[in-house]
Design an enzyme around this catalytic site. Sequence first.
Site, PDB file in Angstrom:
ATOM      1  N   HIS A 165      -7.342  -1.937   2.683  1.00 58.14           N
ATOM      2  CA  HIS A 165      -7.193  -1.836   1.104  1.00 58.14           C
ATOM      3  C   HIS A 165      -8.490  -2.452   0.673  1.00 58.14           C
ATOM      4  O   HIS A 165      -8.784  -3.487   1.148  1.00 58.14           O
ATOM      5  CB  HIS A 165      -5.995  -2.578   0.578  1.00 58.14           C
ATOM      6  CG  HIS A 165      -4.653  -1.738   0.426  1.00 58.14           C
ATOM      7  ND1 HIS A 165      -3.420  -2.395   0.831  1.00 58.14           N
ATOM      8  CD2 HIS A 165      -4.378  -0.803   0.178  1.00 58.14           C
ATOM      9  CE1 HIS A 165      -2.406  -1.603   0.627  1.00 58.14           C
ATOM     10  NE2 HIS A 165      -3.024  -0.696   0.349  1.00 58.14           N
ATOM     11  N   CYS A 259      -2.934  -9.639  -2.760  1.00 55.22           N
ATOM     12  CA  CYS A 259      -1.711  -8.607  -2.377  1.00 55.22           C
ATOM     13  C   CYS A 259      -0.595  -9.026  -3.221  1.00 55.22           C
ATOM     14  O   CYS A 259       0.203  -8.001  -3.554  1.00 55.22           O
ATOM     15  CB  CYS A 259      -1.551  -8.646  -1.099  1.00 55.22           C
ATOM     16  SG  CYS A 259      -2.800  -8.149   0.074  1.00 55.22           S
TER      17      CYS A 259
HETATM   18  N1  ARG Z   1       2.388  -4.591   4.748  1.00 55.81           N
HETATM   19  C1  ARG Z   1       1.719  -4.105   3.511  1.00 55.81           C
HETATM   20  C2  ARG Z   1       0.932  -2.814   3.754  1.00 55.81           C
HETATM   21  O1  ARG Z   1       0.357  -2.542   4.898  1.00 55.81           O
HETATM   22  C3  ARG Z   1       0.580  -4.827   2.936  1.00 55.81           C
HETATM   23  C4  ARG Z   1       0.062  -4.580   1.654  1.00 55.81           C
HETATM   24  C5  ARG Z   1      -1.000  -5.813   1.258  1.00 55.81           C
HETATM   25  N2  ARG Z   1      -1.449  -5.424  -0.133  1.00 55.81           N
HETATM   26  C6  ARG Z   1      -2.564  -5.318  -0.548  1.00 55.81           C
HETATM   27  N3  ARG Z   1      -2.868  -5.089  -1.721  1.00 55.81           N
HETATM   28  N4  ARG Z   1      -3.765  -5.290   0.253  1.00 55.81           N
HETATM   29  O2  ARG Z   1       0.919  -1.848   2.937  1.00 55.81           O
END
Ligand code: ARG
Length: 271
Positions: A165, A259
């Site tokens: 991300h 996150c």
């Molecule tokens: N386990 C989640 C996923 O892989 C983590 C999300 C993390 N969120 C972020 N904004 N980077 O989707």
Amino acid sequence: MDATSQRLLMCRPTYFAVDYAINPWMDPSAPVDAALAVRQWEQLRQTYLDLGHTVEEITPVPGLPDMVFAANGGTVIDGKAMAVQFRDPQRADEAPAYRAWFEAAGFEMYDPKHVNEGEGDVLLAGDHLLAGTGFRTAHAAHAQLQEVFGYPVITMQLVDPRFYHLDTALTVLDEQTVAYLPEAFSPGSQAVLRRLFPDAVHATMADAEVLGLNAVSDGRHVVLPAQGTHLAAKLRDRGYETIGVDLSELRKAGGGPKCCTLRLRQGKASK
Ligand code: ARG
């Protein structure tokens, strides 16, 4: 430097677990201390309250262990909320839950036409929307973001699966400045970042590997993972006040402070 008081949305990790693996951080066979995850999250929430921010909470839904990562629930700018569409079926049911929250809170709603994981991949930096692609949010979603929000969207091509991300590879510090890990981006995106942000803070792999860039700045205070010590020192050199928080349990799902946090931007005056 002036701090802006922010309205934030968070989701208590009541049902947090690492039950599946949709990014390289997640190992369902590794132990997770769920009670510790809740305490660490409460500490993050308290940090925001101590900074004078407003924290709203969405009710967690059983069976959605990643719902704690509120940044992925939407993109909210100038009173408009764009709902999300997850790449992975394991997270799909989070989208309507967040959408219902935004609607009840009175935001003008827009629905995604493509995979779009919200503020995980969409970051407002001054008058530009930086939008990640490569792993989660589809490139086609970027055109819709520009159409909905009316900010020029700059595509950022992510190339390292650990930084899947945009908010794991880049932090917006204030209207003019960002911090990022250059090698998380394609050569072309690195060139764009150098052009847009010549004074950016360059993070090291050691910082990014502890999700140090998954930080929340109010323009003056930067809340970041306690383990991101090199980055914190660089930020202090630039005049920011850094506040380290330990989110070791949530990091096992690939998430850090940013996150867990969705910025709710009301109108033009309080963006
Ligand atoms: N386990 C989640 C996923 O892989 C983590 C999300 C993390 N969120 C972020 N904004 N980077 O989707």
